[in-house]
Design a protein around this motif. Sequence first.
Motif, PDB file in Angstrom:
ATOM      1  N   GLU A  76       0.317   8.763  -0.609  1.00 54.69           N
ATOM      2  CA  GLU A  76       0.555   7.664  -1.560  1.00 54.69           C
ATOM      3  C   GLU A  76       1.843   6.923  -1.218  1.00 54.69           C
ATOM      4  O   GLU A  76       1.886   5.682  -1.237  1.00 54.69           O
ATOM      5  CB  GLU A  76       0.618   8.213  -2.977  1.00 54.69           C
ATOM      6  CG  GLU A  76       0.753   7.134  -4.047  1.00 54.69           C
ATOM      7  CD  GLU A  76       0.736   7.712  -5.454  1.00 54.69           C
ATOM      8  OE1 GLU A  76       0.804   6.919  -6.410  1.00 54.69           O
ATOM      9  OE2 GLU A  76       0.656   8.946  -5.598  1.00 54.69           O
ATOM     10  N   HIS A 126       2.350   3.065   0.261  1.00 64.30           N
ATOM     11  CA  HIS A 126       3.265   2.115  -0.384  1.00 64.30           C
ATOM     12  C   HIS A 126       4.066   1.368   0.671  1.00 64.30           C
ATOM     13  O   HIS A 126       4.227   0.134   0.598  1.00 64.30           O
ATOM     14  CB  HIS A 126       4.201   2.860  -1.337  1.00 64.30           C
ATOM     15  CG  HIS A 126       5.254   1.991  -1.963  1.00 64.30           C
ATOM     16  ND1 HIS A 126       4.971   1.096  -2.978  1.00 64.30           N
ATOM     17  CD2 HIS A 126       6.579   1.860  -1.695  1.00 64.30           C
ATOM     18  CE1 HIS A 126       6.085   0.460  -3.311  1.00 64.30           C
ATOM     19  NE2 HIS A 126       7.076   0.905  -2.548  1.00 64.30           N
ATOM     20  N   ASN A 158      -5.985   7.257   1.578  1.00 60.71           N
ATOM     21  CA  ASN A 158      -5.349   8.431   0.995  1.00 60.71           C
ATOM     22  C   ASN A 158      -6.427   9.478   0.757  1.00 60.71           C
ATOM     23  O   ASN A 158      -7.371   9.252   0.001  1.00 60.71           O
ATOM     24  CB  ASN A 158      -4.678   8.025  -0.326  1.00 60.71           C
ATOM     25  CG  ASN A 158      -4.003   9.177  -1.031  1.00 60.71           C
ATOM     26  OD1 ASN A 158      -4.183  10.333  -0.688  1.00 60.71           O
ATOM     27  ND2 ASN A 158      -3.211   8.856  -2.047  1.00 60.71           N
TER      28      ASN A 158
END
Length: 321
Positions: free
Chosen positions: A268, A272, A283
């Motif tokens: 995650e 980002h 993911n």
Amino acid sequence: MHGGLRWEKGRPSSIRDFSVNLNPLGVPKFLEELIEEAVRSKVYSFYPDDYRELKRVISEIYDVNEEIIAVFNGASEAISLLDRDFFVPEPNYQEYPRGWIYLAHEDEEFRFTLQGNKVITSHPNNPTGASLSRDDVISFLQEGKILVLDQSFADISPVDSFVDLAEEFPNLLVISSFTKAFSVPGLRLGFTIGNMSRILERHAPPWRVNGIAYYAFSNINPREAKNFFSKSREEVKVSLDRIGRIHGLRVYKSHAPYVLAEAPVPAERLNHELLRRGYYVRNCSNFVGLRGNHFRFSLRIDFPELILVLQEILQELEIPS
């Protein structure tokens, strides 16, 4: 979490989306021409027929009897019509009907076995890229056990296809899709090969393949399709050979047009940072048997650029390589 990035105001995202697994060669020109021809001919003004011509083309591509072929609105529709009592080795595609699960063995690559009396699994496996052996598949089928193989990526992967066993073993059902092989996820077309196809088709809705998809794939030259698949497998093999070791990442051996890796930071957080640079990966933290740091990326033509960006991010985060 699968299916790629969300559209924005009715339009696809401009982010380089490596979470979607498609043919790295893209859409072949002969298929693009057929799609354009379908639109010009306004085939969307007509109902498709009984899909007989489409089944004939599929039978020629795979050299099987068209009577054991059924077509669907993507492989996902065929999967949704299956019974719910399958054994599923994990990690695996999340849409499979699970009665029981068991874990694959994990080392430098994932190794899947066939357990139980009724198994559904992907080949090559999604998300790990692992493959099944022919000996294991034949042995399982000879024992009279039911096996459903999702070969949605097999046409464009350096793996052994088991379509040739479908007529010999009535307890084998192969599920596949032209969506991945021809890089057209917006044209939903899946199909099954095996004696169980007739049963599934009886439970499927009518008009499940839209007119444009039906026209385009019914008019494909089977020889062109097979040649395109052959070139695609070679491209994927070359790309897999190029990957090797990636500093800062644990990379699993793959036999598919995508690669599973494990980062030293949560996927995650990695995404980002990637999104800030215009990239996105899958993911894999919600796959059974995988950890929060696992992610998958497709072997798009520009995948070397993604690898460079990943290494830059890990350096900036002061992750030792």
